[in-house]
Write a protein that holds these residues in place. Structure first.
Motif, mmCIF file in Angstrom:
data_model
loop_
_atom_site.group_PDB
_atom_site.id
_atom_site.type_symbol
_atom_site.label_atom_id
_atom_site.label_comp_id
_atom_site.label_asym_id
_atom_site.label_seq_id
_atom_site.Cartn_x
_atom_site.Cartn_y
_atom_site.Cartn_z
ATOM 1 N N LYS A 70 -14.093 56.015 -27.115
ATOM 2 C CA LYS A 70 -13.727 54.770 -27.885
ATOM 3 C C LYS A 70 -14.292 54.281 -29.732
ATOM 4 N N LEU A 71 -15.604 55.537 -29.108
ATOM 5 C CA LEU A 71 -16.776 54.148 -30.518
ATOM 6 C C LEU A 71 -16.442 55.720 -31.807
ATOM 7 N N LYS A 72 -16.442 56.830 -31.360
ATOM 8 C CA LYS A 72 -16.691 58.265 -31.924
ATOM 9 C C LYS A 72 -16.537 58.153 -33.514
ATOM 10 N N TRP A 73 -16.819 57.436 -34.777
ATOM 11 C CA TRP A 73 -16.491 57.592 -35.992
ATOM 12 C C TRP A 73 -17.174 58.807 -36.581
ATOM 13 N N TRP A 74 -17.351 59.611 -36.274
ATOM 14 C CA TRP A 74 -17.752 60.943 -37.542
ATOM 15 C C TRP A 74 -17.014 61.539 -37.795
ATOM 16 N N GLU A 75 -16.888 62.146 -36.981
ATOM 17 C CA GLU A 75 -15.609 62.840 -36.768
ATOM 18 C C GLU A 75 -14.458 63.207 -37.312
ATOM 19 N N GLY A 76 -13.719 61.922 -37.735
ATOM 20 C CA GLY A 76 -13.056 61.229 -38.411
ATOM 21 C C GLY A 76 -12.297 61.194 -39.495
ATOM 22 N N GLN A 77 -13.172 61.485 -40.433
ATOM 23 C CA GLN A 77 -13.218 61.840 -41.610
ATOM 24 C C GLN A 77 -13.244 62.972 -42.572
ATOM 25 N N VAL A 78 -12.314 62.405 -43.910
ATOM 26 C CA VAL A 78 -11.642 63.204 -44.315
ATOM 27 C C VAL A 78 -12.589 65.205 -44.949
ATOM 28 N N LEU A 79 -13.838 64.860 -44.989
ATOM 29 C CA LEU A 79 -14.610 65.749 -45.336
ATOM 30 C C LEU A 79 -16.311 65.824 -44.321
#
Length: 480
Positions: free
Chosen positions: A233-242
């Motif tokens: 629930k905390l992963k944030w890095w992978e979801g960005q456009v680039l």
């Protein structure tokens, strides 16, 4: 005997160049000699003085390595000659970095030194993977271990292993001996905080198999403990456009101001390798006469806008002129020097600007440009019956030299995107890298730049509809 120099033991951080400290960058810029490790990101090396001497002091697993005694000798010998020496190490110099041993050697040799801490991979890697190494109610103690070593009790603890890929089986077995179980969550983070980051999660019982299946290799961090389950629930890095994309910017510092942030905000890893340096020219008395006679001043680059105040001296001298900008981005830069564009073009180059020139915009036209430009725009205006002239207010010089380690890394690893903001940059970059093969896409800021890039041997994937960072970004996203 001459004055002794000084040694700075500097932590370069976990990988992402933006995570290196400001104090570390300041030391790097002033260094005469730099001994760098294998895991230091090449972009960080671009921040150093172009006159610095580079020494590869890296150690490759089961490969080439510089012995620690030789590193000590080089630090001492260069500093003894009065040099400012930076020992640049991945992560933090005092966390499994042998920085303490180097400091001891410097003390023994009576060489002054300073330690500049860095962000360690054992904290940053899990953070980029969405794993907090401590969490109230789950983990209140953090253990850093090297290799396969693991000791002590495990209640409420997180275990972080450095340099554990080769001995992962043994490391996880030791974790079981501590009291962790086969079902305890565990994860491995490869090339943490860089565009090459990969995260594999499982349990102590499954992680080794999963990591081998995905060919995980060093450098990597292993995390063991209940906090690993928070990644879901905390992963944030992978979801960005680039995310995971490496972008090489070749624009000058003047033109590319703010571009890096634009791409980094969307998760990209940005390498700034400017191919041009903008040098404002000493004002010519003839310029003022031409400016005062003009009804329209035309700006086709941010560089011209930023050099204009020095060229004109007193902006009140242009009170009787109207201002034209090639596009919205140039108009935005005009506002930073207190000028508002009376007309803004929709194109990305000279042809488009002249074709879109409004019929009501009458009078003498003056194009403010640099040494890399030509009189194409002026000739086009004259063909349409306008009185037009140009003045060159800045010199477009070659960019600073690119450190060999950076060139080697780009040749070996390549990039996802190569961005050209001028034809000059495309030509100069090709001269620097005549056989650069591992480039997935090339984007040009406009049609003229795309033509020059094509002539230089680059395969252009897309062309921005607007000459700005946002215009380039939109073009890239359409291709991606």
């Amino acid at each position: 005997m001459g004055k002794k120099g000084k040694v700075w033991l500097v932590g370069a951080g976990p990988g992402d160049p933006g995570l290196m400290t400001q104090r570390g960058l300041d030391a790097l810029r002033r260094a005469d000699v730099i001994l760098y490790d294998r895991l230091v990101h090449p972009v960080i090396l671009l921040k150093a003085s172009p006159h610095a001497v580079w020494v590869d002091a890296g150690k490759t697993p089961r490969g080439r390595r510089m012995e620690q005694k030789e590193i000590h000798r080089l630090l001492i010998s260069h500093a003894a000659k009065g040099k400012r020496v930076v020992r640049l190490k991945g992560g933090d110099p005092f966390i499994f970095g042998r920085g303490g041993e180097e400091a001891e050697a410097l003390v023994k040799a009576k060489i002054p030194f300073e330690v500049i801490p860095g962000v360690t991979a054992g904290i940053a890697g899990p953070a980029y993977a969405g794993i907090p190494v401590t969490q109230r109610g789950i983990s209140t103690e953090l253990l850093f271990r090297i290799g396969a070593r693991a000791e002590g009790s495990v209640r409420g603890k997180t275990l972080v292993g450095y340099m554990t890929v080769q001995g992962m089986d043994e490391f996880l077995e030791r974790a079981l001996d501590l009291g962790f179980t086969h079902s305890t969550p565990a994860g491995v983070i490869e090339w943490a905080t860089t565009a090459r980051q990969r995260v594999i999660t499982g349990t102590i019982g499954t992680l080794t198999t999963l990591a081998r299946r995905e060919n995980i290799s060093a450098p990597a961090i292993v995390v063991v403990g209940s906090v690993v389950s928070l990644r879901k629930k905390l992963k944030w890095w992978e979801g960005q456009v680039l995310t995971g994309k490496r972008i090489v910017l070749t624009a000058s510092e003047t033109l590319g101001k703010g571009w890096r942030e634009c791409f980094e905000d969307l998760g990209a890893e940005v390498w700034e390798i400017p191919m041009t340096h903008i040098q404002p020219l000493i004002p010519d008395p003839d310029w003022i006469s031409k400016i005062e006679k003009a009804q329209w001043l035309v700006f086709t680059s941010a560089s011209a806008v930023r050099c204009f105040p020095k060229a004109v001296g007193d902006l009140r001298k242009v009170a009787g002129c109207k201002i034209a900008a090639v596009g919205k981005a140039t108009a935005d830069v005009l506002r930073t020097i207190g000028l508002e564009a009376d007309w803004i073009g929709r194109g990305t180059g000279s042809d488009e600007l002249v074709q879109g020139w409004p019929p009501w915009a009458k009078g003498r036209i003056l194009h403010l440009t640099g040494s890399a430009g030509d009189d194409t725009m002026i000739q086009l205006f004259r063909k349409r019956g306008y009185l037009a002239d140009r003045i060159m207010i800045y010199r477009n010089q070659g960019g600073r030299s690119v450190p060999k380690p950076v060139q080697d890394a780009l040749r070996e690893e390549g990039a996802d995107w190569l961005v050209f903001a001028s034809g000059t940059a495309a030509i100069r970059f090709r001269r620097l890298f005549p056989r650069l093969k591992k480039i997935r896409h090339v984007v040009a800021i406009g049609a003229a730049t795309a033509r020059a890039a094509h002539q230089a041997g680059w395969k252009v994937s897309c062309v921005a509809k607007e000459p700005s960072a946002q215009g380039v970004l939109r073009a890239m996203i359409k291709v991606s």
